[in-house]
Design an enzyme around this catalytic site. Structure first.
Site, short mmCIF file in Angstrom:
data_model
loop_
_atom_site.label_atom_id
_atom_site.label_comp_id
_atom_site.label_asym_id
_atom_site.label_seq_id
_atom_site.Cartn_x
_atom_site.Cartn_y
_atom_site.Cartn_z
CG ASN A 1 51.21 58.03 4.34
OD1 ASN A 1 50.85 56.87 4.57
ND2 ASN A 1 52.25 58.48 4.16
CB CYS B 1 52.86 51.86 11.52
SG CYS B 1 53.51 50.33 11.78
CG HIS C 1 53.18 58.39 8.53
ND1 HIS C 1 51.98 57.70 8.54
CD2 HIS C 1 53.98 57.66 7.70
CE1 HIS C 1 52.05 56.74 8.06
NE2 HIS C 1 53.15 56.33 7.57
NE ARG D 1 50.30 49.47 3.51
CZ ARG D 1 51.32 50.16 4.19
NH1 ARG D 1 51.19 49.88 5.56
NH2 ARG D 1 52.10 50.97 3.70
CG ASP D 2 50.53 53.67 5.71
OD1 ASP D 2 49.93 53.69 6.96
OD2 ASP D 2 51.36 54.05 5.55
CG HIS E 1 55.37 56.41 3.13
ND1 HIS E 1 54.53 55.82 2.65
CD2 HIS E 1 55.13 56.11 4.49
CE1 HIS E 1 53.54 55.05 3.46
NE2 HIS E 1 54.06 55.44 4.55
#
Ligand SMILES: CC(C)(COP(=O)([O-])OP(=O)([O-])OC[C@H]1O[C@@H](n2cnc3c(N)ncnc32)[C@H](O)[C@@H]1OP(=O)([O-])[O-])[C@@H](O)C(=O)NCCC(=O)NCCSC(=O)C[C@@](C)(O)CC(=O)[O-]
Length: 309
Positions: A256, A247, A216, A17-18, A214
């Site tokens: 990430n 994002c 990055h 996803r990310d 989380h």
């Protein structure tokens, strides 16, 4: 002390996803499915599959229904394997229910600028929306995870107030999220910032076991931040295979922390993740080849270089 005696860290793999959401070139659904299958084979217990979102807003994830509807994926999910899916709207939740999704993630920002850019509403409205989605999901026996973005800095507004992060975390926990993932969306924090924010949350009665990290990796601090958060008491960390991601509404932010780097770091400290590093590195190299990129994982590059010598 043996590895088994030490506390286990849970990794939430957000690569499908990310990791993929911000890649412009079309990635075939079959590649996404193969990525999920390979990630599962490494021993990862939680893999965020996709996001149910408008193809106009996130074109790369336009095939979320095909991913969720795939028979192989449906067969894989189960007691020992969690497949959360990002859900920004009630409409997305309805689709999740239709596809038998067992876990969703809702997401809000602690700051106004990013909230407006990412989910087109104020922080207050974002909280209200997440509360509504969570309440409906829980009624359908769907587990809900929460994200709070822009922990330290907003790309439009500047530095974030810790009190805003606290408020968002509390709201998501009150809404029924079993865990809230703390997002350094821009990847600007370093360990002292992480310690200070986590201490602030603990001092305000947020339980350690309800938080995940989380981070990055824009400034190359993400692994150090995870280590600091671990030493503060967190035991759940999001990461992305090969360090993929970012994002679309956080300009310049990198992916990430790479899952391979996390696993390498924890295993070297004798901390069990339940993940096979060798298979993980192979998966990182494989997906990077599919995307015609060099892997963003330093542990991946290190192992490949060693094998070549
Ligand atoms: C929240 C909205 C919808 C508000 O967007 P809006 O414009 O206020 O609301 P809307 O109801 O008009 O919906 C916008 C469009 O989405 C459609 N739509 C609506 N729902 C669905 C759906 N389920 N499936 C398909 N289409 C949908 C809807 O039909 C409409 O289509 P249009 O008429 O413009 O063609 C929008 O802003 C949005 O989707 N935002 C999500 C953006 C996003 O996915 N960002 C990346 C993930 S967040 C992130 O990366 C941070 C995180 C989680 O990783 C943690 C961290 O690092 O901090």
């Amino acid at each position: 002390m043996t590895v088994q005696n030490l506390p286990t860290v849970r990794i939430v793999e957000v690569g499908p996803r990310d990791g993929l959401q911000n890649i412009r070139d079309y990635i075939p659904t079959s590649t996404k499915l193969e990525l999920i299958r390979r990630l599962k084979e490494t021993g990862l217990g939680t893999i965020e599959l996709t996001s149910i979102v408008s193809p106009r807003i996130i074109p790369q994830l336009a095939d979320s229904r095909d991913v969720l509807g795939d028979e192989g994926i449906r067969r894989m999910g189960g007691k020992d394997l969690r497949f959360p899916v990002l859900v920004p709207t009630v409409r997305a939740l309805d689709i999740a229910v239709q596809y038998g999704v067992r876990e969703i993630a809702v997401f809000i920002s602690a700051t106004e600028g990013f909230s407006k850019a990412n989910i087109n509403c104020s922080v207050e409205q974002g909280i209200e929306r997440a509360r509504n989605i969570a309440s409906l999901a829980l009624k359908s026996n769907i587990a809900v995870r929460g994200y709070v973005s822009c922990l330290f800095l907003d790309p439009y507004d500047g530095p974030t107030q810790p009190a805003s992060v606290l408020r968002c975390v509390k709201e998501l926990l009150d809404a029924g999220c079993y865990e809230v993932s703390l997002g350094d969306t821009l990847g600007v924090a370093s360990p002292s910032n992480v310690r200070s924010l986590i201490s602030f949350l603990f001092d305000n009665d947020i339980p350690r076991e309800k938080l995940a990290g989380h981070f990055h990796d824009t400034y190359g601090q993400a692994a150090a931040n995870v280590w600091e958060a671990y030493n503060c008491g967190l035991r759940v960390f999001d990461s992305s295979i090969a360090g993929l991601g970012g994002c679309p509404f956080a300009p310049g932010a990198k992916g990430n922390v790479a899952t391979e780097d996390l696993v390498y770091m924890f295993h070297n400290a004798g901390i069990n993740t339940g993940v096979d590093l060798s298979k993980l590195v192979d998966t990182g190299v494989w997906i990077s080849e599919q995307l015609t990129k060099t892997t963003g994982s330093r542990a991946g590059i290190g192992r490949v270089a060693r094998e070549c010598n």
